[in-house]
Design an enzyme around this catalytic site. Sequence first.
Site, short mmCIF file in Angstrom:
data_model
loop_
_atom_site.label_atom_id
_atom_site.label_comp_id
_atom_site.label_asym_id
_atom_site.label_seq_id
_atom_site.Cartn_x
_atom_site.Cartn_y
_atom_site.Cartn_z
N LYS A 136 0.88 -1.19 0.00
CA LYS A 136 0.00 0.00 0.00
C LYS A 136 0.90 1.22 0.00
O LYS A 136 2.05 1.15 0.45
CB LYS A 136 -0.88 0.02 1.25
CG LYS A 136 -2.10 0.90 1.13
CD LYS A 136 -3.23 0.18 0.45
CE LYS A 136 -4.43 1.06 0.26
NZ LYS A 136 -5.57 0.29 -0.26
P1 NAD Z 1 -13.26 7.80 -2.68
O1 NAD Z 1 -12.24 8.83 -2.41
O2 NAD Z 1 -13.79 7.66 -4.05
O3 NAD Z 1 -14.50 7.99 -1.68
C1 NAD Z 1 -14.34 8.16 -0.30
C2 NAD Z 1 -15.68 8.52 0.29
O4 NAD Z 1 -15.53 8.65 1.70
C3 NAD Z 1 -16.26 9.83 -0.22
O5 NAD Z 1 -17.63 9.66 -0.51
C4 NAD Z 1 -16.08 10.76 0.97
O6 NAD Z 1 -17.09 11.75 1.04
C5 NAD Z 1 -16.26 9.80 2.12
N1 NAD Z 1 -15.73 10.35 3.36
C6 NAD Z 1 -14.48 10.81 3.61
N2 NAD Z 1 -14.41 11.30 4.86
C7 NAD Z 1 -15.64 11.14 5.40
C8 NAD Z 1 -16.21 11.46 6.65
N3 NAD Z 1 -15.48 12.03 7.62
N4 NAD Z 1 -17.51 11.17 6.87
C9 NAD Z 1 -18.25 10.58 5.90
N5 NAD Z 1 -17.76 10.25 4.70
C10 NAD Z 1 -16.48 10.54 4.45
O7 NAD Z 1 -12.60 6.42 -2.17
P2 NAD Z 1 -13.00 4.93 -2.56
O8 NAD Z 1 -12.05 4.47 -3.60
O9 NAD Z 1 -14.47 4.85 -2.78
O10 NAD Z 1 -12.61 4.15 -1.22
C11 NAD Z 1 -13.49 4.05 -0.11
C12 NAD Z 1 -12.99 2.93 0.81
O11 NAD Z 1 -12.92 1.71 0.07
C13 NAD Z 1 -11.58 3.14 1.38
O12 NAD Z 1 -11.52 2.50 2.64
C14 NAD Z 1 -10.71 2.37 0.40
O13 NAD Z 1 -9.47 1.98 0.98
C15 NAD Z 1 -11.60 1.17 0.14
N6 NAD Z 1 -11.30 0.44 -1.08
C16 NAD Z 1 -11.27 1.05 -2.29
C17 NAD Z 1 -11.01 0.31 -3.44
C18 NAD Z 1 -11.06 0.90 -4.81
O14 NAD Z 1 -10.99 0.14 -5.79
N7 NAD Z 1 -11.24 2.20 -4.97
C19 NAD Z 1 -10.73 -1.06 -3.34
C20 NAD Z 1 -10.78 -1.66 -2.08
C21 NAD Z 1 -11.06 -0.90 -0.96
#
Ligand code: NAD
Length: 450
Positions: A136
């Site tokens: 990561k």
């Molecule tokens: P992203 O940046 O597209 O979205 C993040 C979301 O979290 C946004 O909607 C934001 O508004 C919200 N957020 C941030 N701070 C917040 C708060 N204090 N209160 C409420 N909401 C809040 O990111 P993503 O890619 O959708 O990732 C989201 C999660 O999924 C993370 O934990 C990431 O590690 C995990 N993840 C992502 C992927 C991927 O393919 N993108 C794969 C596996 C896991």
Amino acid sequence: MMSTTTMAKASILAPSRQHFGSRVFDELGMERDPDNLYLQTIDAVLHAAEVLELPHHVQLILAQPKNEIMVHFPVLMDDGEYRLFKGYRVQHNNALGPYKGGLRYHPHVSLDDVKSLACLMTMKCSLVRIPYGGGKGGIKCDPRSLSTDELRRVTRRFVSAIAPQIGPDYDIPAPDVGTNAQVMAWFADTYMNITGGRDAHAVVTGKPVDFGGSLGREKATGQGVIDVLAELLPEVGLTIKGASASILGYGNVGSWAGKLWAERGGKVTAVYDHTGGVYNAQGLDTLALDEHVKKHGGVGGFEKEGRAQAISADEFYRVKVDVFIPAALEQMINTERANQLDCKVVAEAANAPTTPAGERILLERGVEILPAILCSAGGVTVSYFEWVQNKTHVTWDIERVDEELNRHMVLAARRTQLARHRFGVDMRTAAYIAALEQIGKVYALRGIFP
Ligand code: NAD
């Protein structure tokens, strides 16, 4: 298939386990800090390793990442000033294959958080049986406050700083919070210019489809969540059709989970993100909400379009739903939020969204938790498909991607259930056991060099 009674019995076992009980903490001189995300993660993994009776030396190896890389690099900002940025790449384990894991751009990125996420990637890749280890990385910055030119320069300088330590056969980053396909395109281009190697664009996944990306990668993590729910909800007497869900976070993962949940006949009644919350008892229009987020940067203000009412954070967590899907950041479901939740199932779409204290409360209340290494494995699975396509110079159609993804997710869900049944543990421990079994087998075959 397990009966609901067996599942409820298994859930009750978790709270009684002794936290930080492993002697590995003493041997490695690690503190027993219950608020540290890395120590929480390792504690849960070591607990599963002990239940599995994984050889002690493998437990020691997995308790620390193989490599922790920290870099500092200057970037010229639009105002003519130079700013110094801090970047990380943590390579947790590569027993099963090249290190693999996302890149996060966020003001709170820290070494311990990146270490936790790298460890989770090792577990995730093993659970879905793709030939990758776990890594990561990230940059401590607020991407929302950077111009497009600044974001590109920050990305290029970061790649140049870590280029000797990564590679298409060694360590392959991908998008995560705060990064997207465009960032991956700049990443690949910079790496190709520095190294000029064959298939050098395979150094990252999550690229735009026109530049070596895979069809279906953008929606993959959300789709994996839905595949797991379709497989496991019948175990608690639910089906997606007609069930209600609330979603925390409506970024890449949350919005795709929401849209695909609605497409399969479920209702998304509440969504909350960093800009506010919205509610509609009849079900939110998930597509219109996605459009709103793309235009305005968050769900806040969607109520003004007349299709929802605004709700506070406390109201959001208390909405009665069948399934709660955390898809934002780590450690958001603490004791306060766990006590507020009124749901039957928590499907962890985000990495590590539930604190151990929050988890204890949910399990005691009989809430089923489908763990992150299972629910959120869809992204890395399609990243693997992208890498295979890059390496073999072919492209898969969307039907093949969807079908292969579904097969991997369903098998991982069944593997987890089977481990739970065999060992009488909660679902998180079961998922770690199913992952560790594979890692243990490979260590037994390979031995420890020399
Ligand atoms: P992203 O940046 O597209 O979205 C993040 C979301 O979290 C946004 O909607 C934001 O508004 C919200 N957020 C941030 N701070 C917040 C708060 N204090 N209160 C409420 N909401 C809040 O990111 P993503 O890619 O959708 O990732 C989201 C999660 O999924 C993370 O934990 C990431 O590690 C995990 N993840 C992502 C992927 C991927 O393919 N993108 C794969 C596996 C896991």
